[in-house]
Scaffold this active site. Structure first.
Site, PDB file in Angstrom:
ATOM      1  N   GLY A  71      87.153 -12.662 -12.957  1.00  0.00           N
ATOM      2  CA  GLY A  71      87.385 -12.090 -11.645  1.00  0.00           C
ATOM      3  C   GLY A  71      86.350 -11.029 -11.377  1.00  0.00           C
ATOM      4  CG  ASP A  92      95.698  -6.010  -6.956  1.00  0.00           C
ATOM      5  OD1 ASP A  92      95.925  -6.573  -5.857  1.00  0.00           O
ATOM      6  OD2 ASP A  92      94.718  -6.289  -7.671  1.00  0.00           O
TER       7      ASP A  92
END
Length: 818
Positions: free
Chosen positions: A7, A121
């Site tokens: 990521g 998140d």
């Protein structure tokens, strides 16, 4: 070992920890960010946040460090499975699965909130679903920790698509995570994120202004879940759940099992009758061999018939028969292979004929007797016969007992002569009393004691033993039997006053005659009753030393070993009985009852099938087979076995209880109520019957009668606990009943004590786990359920318990129950 994923903030590799020999997931900052202080700070913040949380739904952090090249990394626990994002891409989840995962995520995030950490998140890509189904929350890289404060004004945090409206302005607290939790659940249920748009500004507008349709508009979702999801997605944080724990509680409530009326489960009562019967086994045996090696004598002593039908005369005849049986067994040398079933078992199984003695007791010889008064004395006629379809008389003797002479000694010498044994000498001849009046009181007392132990019979037995002791204060056997009568009175009434009396009488008997194994068996039973397992073991071993081949002594030792949680020793002792006497039903019966208590149903059924083969008319064997089948889930086979029992003994409470349970399983609640009431009419002291009646009322949604029945169950089990407060089985039952009647604190306390006292008892641990789960004490429930599984509980019912839904998917249960 290979890349697992990547990521914007790192690459994750599968790696090996060479020091501890375990696989880890190694998250390493990309080379381009390795020198970026902000990126390093975020990685460190992630490690610190996750490392403070010890929860099964949060990914475990092992270590933080740098590679030789200076690239920061985090070593995390490595799991097989996939991200929730990958799972959702295959389509919406089933409602139950989605709720289970959402509750797991909420539990992990709730722990973070309790530590002052806000994730900020949460999204499907940051939840990993392990191969066993357990969700693991990942990536606390943008988490705000209490001492860090929160993001500055205008500084958006998290992922735009899953960020709460307030995060657009840089504000975030626990309620922001609740928004994300609601959105993740919405996506699991529908397969869609309702705020997705082609470009960022459109996404932001949707989050701030659009109200998504309820999940049920796009999927088959209960309305109760709609309400939970939509409240979590409220635009104003004040309208949401205050934190993840509250969100999880709301989910639990929306999908909770029905209230008390549907939570009750009927208990199995087959074991109760087996244990009661086992406690009453009165078998004395010796090793096979010698002159009877071709066909060892299996002797049943039937109730002697008196000339008068007066109660005391009949009791005297019955007591004489019982004491002769024990005397013969003690007098027989070990090499004869003699096995004697005294009147205790004969009467308990309603055996009155030679043929029944063969089919019910497995005997091949029957001793019967008749008493007739002749002037001032007695004439005792003794008959020895074979069993089978055509019994025949093998020997007969008529004894003239003069007035004032003890009858037992002459009768015993005659019986051993009929059996071809040597004349009686030693302790068997000496033990007793020379006072004929004391012996008369004593024998009548034994007759009353060995009946069905109704209160009036026990009262009369106690009175007669006390009269015998008044005639001869040194009559040790009378003191011993008085102790037995006191203990039986406790078992019948659960009045603790009898416990002290039992102890005093047995101690007096021991002081007068330390060689009588029966005294030590009584003392062992008393110690076991009061939870003194070490003392119970001592007296059982003493009884065994005095009577090495006696089954009573072996059973006492096995009971003491099991009470002390020495399960291997218990099984070895019981197997020893079977190995010494493979053709005697009492050994397999005792072993089958033990296997049943340990939920080893296949072995239990095999043992009880052996009982049926050896004694097909013995209802206890059929009852054991039914019990094993019922616990194994074979309801059709169990019903067939219990119908066999009912045909043999229509007066047994436990049979009605178990037939009621089978009717309830088939959906016939009214029929179950009828059967349970029949059981209670026969004996209202059974807490199992009361609990099962509550279960039947639950199926009928009769809340008033449910609570009444549960209170009845609690009253009965608390009578047991008044005498032995350390009985784990009674404590587990009490915990269940207290939870059902609304006493949460009492239920929790009883369950905690039960699991501590019986760490290796599968049923105790399972019942306590269920109570803990209903009380939402998941940590304690998980420990107890894992202990139950480790002890051999098959958990076959657990997957039907909503209270266990999340627990069974924990890593401690790698294989789901079937």
């Amino acid at each position: 070992m290979g890349e697992l994923g990547r990521g914007g903030m790192g690459v994750v590799y599968r790696a090996q920890d060479p020091r501890l020999g375990r696989e880890v997931a190694l998250k390493v900052l990309p080379e381009a960010l390795a020198l970026d202080p902000e990126a390093k700070g975020r990685l460190l913040r992630e490690a610190r946040a996750a490392a403070t949380l010890d929860h099964p739904n949060v990914c475990t952090v092992y270590e933080v460090g740098e590679t030789p090249e200076g690239r920061p990394f985090i070593a995390l626990a490595c799991y097989d499975g996939e991200t929730l994002d990958e799972r959702i891409h295959r389509g919406p989840l089933e409602v139950a699965e989605a709720v289970r995962i959402a509750r797991g995520i909420a539990a992990g995030v709730a722990t973070a909130h309790a530590h002052g950490i806000v994730h900020r998140d949460l999204k499907p890509a940051n939840v990993f679903v392990a191969a066993d189904g357990t969700p693991k929350v990942l990536d606390f890289g943008v988490a705000s920790v209490a001492e860090d404060g929160r993001a500055g004004p205008g500084e958006a945090v998290g992922t735009l698509t899953y960020g709460a409206p307030e995060q657009d302005a840089g504000a975030a607290d626990a309620r922001s995570d609740v928004w994300a939790l609601g959105l993740v659940l919405y996506e699991m249920l529908t397969g869609e994120n309702p705020f997705v748009a082609p470009y960022a500004a459109a996404v932001r507008y949707n989050v701030l202004h659009e109200h998504p349709p309820p999940p049920s508009a796009r999927a088959d979702v209960p309305s109760a879940l709609d309400a939970v999801v939509l409240r979590a997605l409220a635009k104003d944080p004040a309208d949401r759940y205050p934190d993840a724990a509250a969100f999880g509680d709301a989910l639990a409530a929306a999908t909770a099992p029905a209230p008390l009326t549907a939570r009750l489960r009927p208990r199995f009562a087959g074991l109760a009758v087996l244990l009661a019967a086992l406690a009453g086994i009165g078998v004395w045996t010796v090793q096979p061999g010698g002159p009877f090696a071709r066909e060892a004598v299996h002797l049943a002593v039937l109730a002697f018939e008196p000339e008068s039908d007066a109660p005391d005369d009949r009791a005297f005849a019955e007591g004489l028969a019982e004491t002769l049986a024990s005397g013969v067994a003690e007098a027989a040398p070990p090499e004869t292979g003699l096995w004697v079933v005294p009147m205790t078992e004969v009467r308990g199984l309603a055996v009155t004929t030679a043929r029944a003695a063969g089919t019910v007791l497995g005997a091949n010889r029957v001793l019967s007797g008749r008493l007739v008064r002749d002037g001032g004395g007695l004439v005792l006629t003794l008959d020895l016969a074979s069993t089978g379809d055509r019994p025949r008389t093998l020997d007969s003797k008529a004894l003239q007992i003069s007035e004032g002479a003890p009858v037992r000694g002459q009768a015993l010498q005659a019986v051993v002569e009929m059996l071809g044994l040597a004349p009686v000498a030693g302790p068997a001849a000496e033990r007793g009393t020379a006072d004929p009046e004391a012996q008369r009181f004593f024998l009548a007392g034994v007759g009353y004691l060995e009946r069905d132990r109704e209160a009036e019979d026990l009262d009369r037995a106690i009175d007669l033993f006390e009269q015998a002791i008044a005639e001869d204060p040194a009559f040790a056997a009378a003191h011993a039997r008085l102790g037995e009568a006191f203990l039986a009175s406790y078992e019948a009434t659960r009045d603790s006053v009898w416990v002290g009396r039992t102890r005093d009488a047995a101690a007096r008997a021991e002081a007068l005659d330390d060689r009588d194994p029966r005294v030590h068996i009584t003392l062992s039973a008393l110690a076991e009753t009061t939870g003194e397992t070490t003392l119970a073991m001592h007296h059982a071993r003493r009884a065994l030393a005095l009577d090495p081949t006696g089954v009573r002594a072996h059973l006492a030792l096995a009971a003491a070993q099991e009470a002390a949680a020495d399960l291997e020793g218990t099984e070895a002792t019981l197997r020893g009985i079977v190995d010494r006497q493979p053709d005697v039903w009492t050994g397999p019966f005792a072993l089958g009852a033990f296997y049943l208590r340990q939920l080893r149903t296949d072995e239990a059924e095999a043992a009880f099938a052996r009982v049926v083969a050896l004694a097909p008319g013995n209802y206890q064997g059929h009852s054991g087979v039914g019990a094993a089948r019922l616990l194994a889930g074979d309801t059709r086979g169990a019903r067939a076995a219990y119908e066999e029992v009912l045909a043999l003994r229509p007066d047994l409470r436990s049979v009605y209880v178990n037939l009621g349970t089978l009717l309830l399983a088939d959906g016939d609640a009214r029929g179950a109520v009828r059967r349970y009431r029949q059981a209670l009419a026969l004996d209202s002291s059974s807490h199992v019957a009361w609990n099962n009646l509550a279960s039947a009322y639950a199926a009928l949604d009769d809340s008033l009668r449910i609570v009444r029945a549960l209170r009845g169950a609690l009253r009965q089990v608390e009578r047991d606990l008044a005498v032995n407060p350390n009985d784990p089985v009674a404590l587990a039952a009490a915990a269940t009943y207290r939870e059902g009647t609304g006493d949460a604190a009492g239920a929790r306390d009883a369950a905690r004590r039960a699991v501590a006292l019986a760490p290796a008892d599968p049923q105790v641990q399972y019942e306590a786990a269920r109570v803990f789960a209903l009380l939402e004490d998941n940590a304690a429930a998980l420990d107890a359920l894992a202990a139950a599984a480790a002890a051999g509980h098959p958990l076959t019912e657990a997957d039907q318990e909503r209270a266990f839904a999340d627990l069974l998917r924990h890593p401690r249960f790698p294989t789901p129950p079937r």
